[in-house]
Design an enzyme around this catalytic site. Structure first.
Site, PDB file in Angstrom:
ATOM      1  N   SER A   1       0.746  -1.425   0.011  1.00 44.36           N
ATOM      2  CA  SER A   1       0.163  -0.119  -0.012  1.00 44.36           C
ATOM      3  C   SER A   1       0.823   1.265   0.199  1.00 44.36           C
ATOM      4  O   SER A   1       1.675   1.474   0.919  1.00 44.36           O
ATOM      5  CB  SER A   1      -0.961   0.123   1.098  1.00 44.36           C
ATOM      6  OG  SER A   1      -1.487   1.202   1.330  1.00 44.36           O
TER       7      SER A   1
ATOM      8  N   HIS B   1      -1.234  -1.481  -4.199  1.00 43.72           N
ATOM      9  CA  HIS B   1      -2.536  -1.297  -3.286  1.00 43.72           C
ATOM     10  C   HIS B   1      -2.629   0.246  -3.275  1.00 43.72           C
ATOM     11  O   HIS B   1      -1.686   1.067  -2.699  1.00 43.72           O
ATOM     12  CB  HIS B   1      -2.515  -2.046  -2.036  1.00 43.72           C
ATOM     13  CG  HIS B   1      -3.828  -1.539  -1.348  1.00 43.72           C
ATOM     14  ND1 HIS B   1      -4.922  -2.373  -1.535  1.00 43.72           N
ATOM     15  CD2 HIS B   1      -4.264  -0.714  -0.411  1.00 43.72           C
ATOM     16  CE1 HIS B   1      -5.986  -1.915  -0.818  1.00 43.72           C
ATOM     17  NE2 HIS B   1      -5.708  -1.183   0.049  1.00 43.72           N
TER      18      HIS B   1
ATOM     19  N   MET C   1      -9.303   7.974  -0.229  1.00 37.54           N
ATOM     20  CA  MET C   1     -10.102   8.423   0.728  1.00 37.54           C
ATOM     21  C   MET C   1     -10.761   9.696   0.807  1.00 37.54           C
ATOM     22  O   MET C   1     -10.228  10.491   0.060  1.00 37.54           O
ATOM     23  CB  MET C   1      -9.441   8.403   2.115  1.00 37.54           C
ATOM     24  CG  MET C   1      -8.543   7.019   2.447  1.00 37.54           C
ATOM     25  SD  MET C   1      -7.431   7.426   3.860  1.00 37.54           S
ATOM     26  CE  MET C   1      -6.936   5.612   4.057  1.00 37.54           C
TER      27      MET C   1
ATOM     28  N   MET D   1     -12.327   3.997  -0.626  1.00 38.27           N
ATOM     29  CA  MET D   1     -12.984   4.442   0.748  1.00 38.27           C
ATOM     30  C   MET D   1     -13.771   5.709   0.568  1.00 38.27           C
ATOM     31  O   MET D   1     -13.237   6.771   1.245  1.00 38.27           O
ATOM     32  CB  MET D   1     -11.945   4.612   1.888  1.00 38.27           C
ATOM     33  CG  MET D   1     -11.491   3.293   2.116  1.00 38.27           C
ATOM     34  SD  MET D   1      -9.854   3.326   3.162  1.00 38.27           S
ATOM     35  CE  MET D   1      -8.655   3.085   1.839  1.00 38.27           C
TER      36      MET D   1
ATOM     37  N   MET E   1     -11.535  -5.753   6.186  1.00 39.90           N
ATOM     38  CA  MET E   1     -10.476  -5.146   6.699  1.00 39.90           C
ATOM     39  C   MET E   1      -9.749  -5.619   8.165  1.00 39.90           C
ATOM     40  O   MET E   1     -10.860  -6.079   8.970  1.00 39.90           O
ATOM     41  CB  MET E   1     -11.128  -3.493   7.069  1.00 39.90           C
ATOM     42  CG  MET E   1     -11.516  -2.817   5.567  1.00 39.90           C
ATOM     43  SD  MET E   1      -9.887  -2.337   4.519  1.00 39.90           S
ATOM     44  CE  MET E   1      -8.862  -1.494   6.104  1.00 39.90           C
TER      45      MET E   1
ATOM     46  N   GLY F   1      -0.530   2.286   9.526  1.00 42.59           N
ATOM     47  CA  GLY F   1       0.113   2.204  10.759  1.00 42.59           C
ATOM     48  C   GLY F   1      -0.460   1.712  11.950  1.00 42.59           C
ATOM     49  O   GLY F   1       0.008   2.067  13.013  1.00 42.59           O
TER      50      GLY F   1
ATOM     51  N   ASP G   1      -6.312  -6.328   4.910  1.00 42.32           N
ATOM     52  CA  ASP G   1      -5.707  -4.980   4.849  1.00 42.32           C
ATOM     53  C   ASP G   1      -5.743  -4.318   6.220  1.00 42.32           C
ATOM     54  O   ASP G   1      -6.696  -4.015   6.650  1.00 42.32           O
ATOM     55  CB  ASP G   1      -6.420  -4.224   3.861  1.00 42.32           C
ATOM     56  CG  ASP G   1      -6.061  -2.588   3.488  1.00 42.32           C
ATOM     57  OD1 ASP G   1      -4.817  -2.382   4.199  1.00 42.32           O
ATOM     58  OD2 ASP G   1      -6.638  -1.917   3.113  1.00 42.32           O
ATOM     59  N   GLY G   2      -4.644  -3.945   6.831  1.00 41.92           N
ATOM     60  CA  GLY G   2      -4.610  -3.211   7.957  1.00 41.92           C
ATOM     61  C   GLY G   2      -3.739  -3.824   9.006  1.00 41.92           C
ATOM     62  O   GLY G   2      -4.193  -5.049   9.492  1.00 41.92           O
TER      63      GLY G   2
HETATM   64  C1  DX5 Z   1      -6.223   1.789   5.699  1.00 43.87           C
HETATM   65  C2  DX5 Z   1      -5.758   1.276   4.286  1.00 43.87           C
HETATM   66  C3  DX5 Z   1      -4.637   0.604   4.222  1.00 43.87           C
HETATM   67  C4  DX5 Z   1      -3.304   1.019   4.842  1.00 43.87           C
HETATM   68  C5  DX5 Z   1      -2.600  -0.029   5.587  1.00 43.87           C
HETATM   69  O1  DX5 Z   1      -7.256   2.375   5.732  1.00 43.87           O
HETATM   70  O2  DX5 Z   1      -6.760   0.699   3.742  1.00 43.87           O
HETATM   71  O3  DX5 Z   1      -4.213  -0.044   3.030  1.00 43.87           O
HETATM   72  O4  DX5 Z   1      -2.499   1.500   3.985  1.00 43.87           O
HETATM   73  O5  DX5 Z   1      -1.657   0.358   6.147  1.00 43.87           O
HETATM   74  P1  DX5 Z   1      -0.627  -0.494   7.153  1.00 43.87           P
HETATM   75  O6  DX5 Z   1      -0.375  -1.728   6.498  1.00 43.87           O
HETATM   76  O7  DX5 Z   1       0.331   0.279   7.824  1.00 43.87           O
HETATM   77  O8  DX5 Z   1      -1.748  -0.833   8.612  1.00 43.87           O
HETATM   78 ZN    ZN Z   2      -6.495  -0.321   1.811  1.00 52.98          ZN
END
Ligand code: DX5
Ligand code: ZN
Length: 216
Positions: A7, A32, A36, A67, A136, A144, A174-175
């Site tokens: 990402s 990725h 947002m 998002m 998610m 982070g 993801d996350g």
């Molecule tokens: C959060 C995003 C993720 C984000 C993940 O809403 O959808 O794709 O970049 O970041 P990490 O891997 O740092 O949790």
């Molecule tokens: Zn994401």
């Protein structure tokens, strides 16, 4: 074969082209891209012009995670910008079917995402029409954050649901995914792994390789 989707939300945008090249050299299959709108999630990231400007840098699959509220308004724009897979949030629309059809209309792969508090039952009516299910593993909005443990069961239940129908649909997580937490998701049946800070906050090529090695 498991897929890694780094990402770029955690990339240094002054170095974005070089950093994408580094994940490519490391062997990642997807990029990725988190979009947002400050409405569905609390913050604003980037949109079409950024995607357009990085499209020529790499042939990696552009895995766009929307998002945004009412995503149907912008599907064509993201297709034109270079998206290959478009994942929208179940919580962002009252007509998920129409969004899926719109994505397919342009020959792109459709994904649906659910927030941690949304039940995996949300997927069920659309299973035959989706190429990717995104579970998610943090509250969407920021990189982070810490992996939410109870989401592992959601991944397991999603895989069980697909098995029941004999489907091999991709399950993305993801996350909060890092070298320590990725096993939970893989063991539960995820096969597309998103990682942001765990890849971009360090030696990018090396970390990409490391992830792929342990992902098997
Ligand atoms: C959060 C995003 C993720 C984000 C993940 O809403 O959808 O794709 O970049 O970041 P990490 O891997 O740092 O949790
Ligand atoms: Zn994401």
């Amino acid at each position: 074969m498991n897929i890694l989707s780094p990402s770029i939300l955690s990339a240094n945008f002054a170095e974005l082209g070089n950093q994408m090249k580094a994940v490519e050299r490391g062997g990642a299959q997807y990029i990725h891209i988190d979009v947002m709108d400050g409405m569905l999630v609390p913050t604003i990231s980037y949109g079409m012009p950024v995607i357009k400007s990085i499209r020529d840098i790499t042939d990696l699959v552009f895995d766009v995670h929307l998002m945004i509220i009412d995503p149907i308004r912008y599907i064509k724009d993201f297709v034109d910008a270079g998206a290959d897979i478009i994942t929208f949030h179940y919580e962002s629309t009252n007509d998920a079917r129409a969004v899926i059809n719109e994505i397919h209309k342009y020959g792109k792969k459709a994904g649906m995402a659910i927030k941690p508090e949304t039940s995996v039952e949300a997927f069920r009516p659309y299973l035959n029409d989706l190429e990717q299910l995104l579970v998610m593993t943090v509250e969407p909005g920021f990189g982070g954050q810490q992996y939410i443990d109870y989401c592992t069961d959601k991944v397991r239940n999603t895989r069980a649901m697909l098995d029941m129908y004999g489907l091999k649909t991709d399950i993305q997580v993801d996350g909060g995914i890092n070298i320590a937490t990725v096993h939970h998701a893989l063991d539960a049946g995820a096969n597309v792994i998103v990682a942001g800070s765990a890849i971009f906050k360090g030696n990018i090529e090396e970390r990409t390789r490391k992830f792929l090695e342990i992902m098997g």
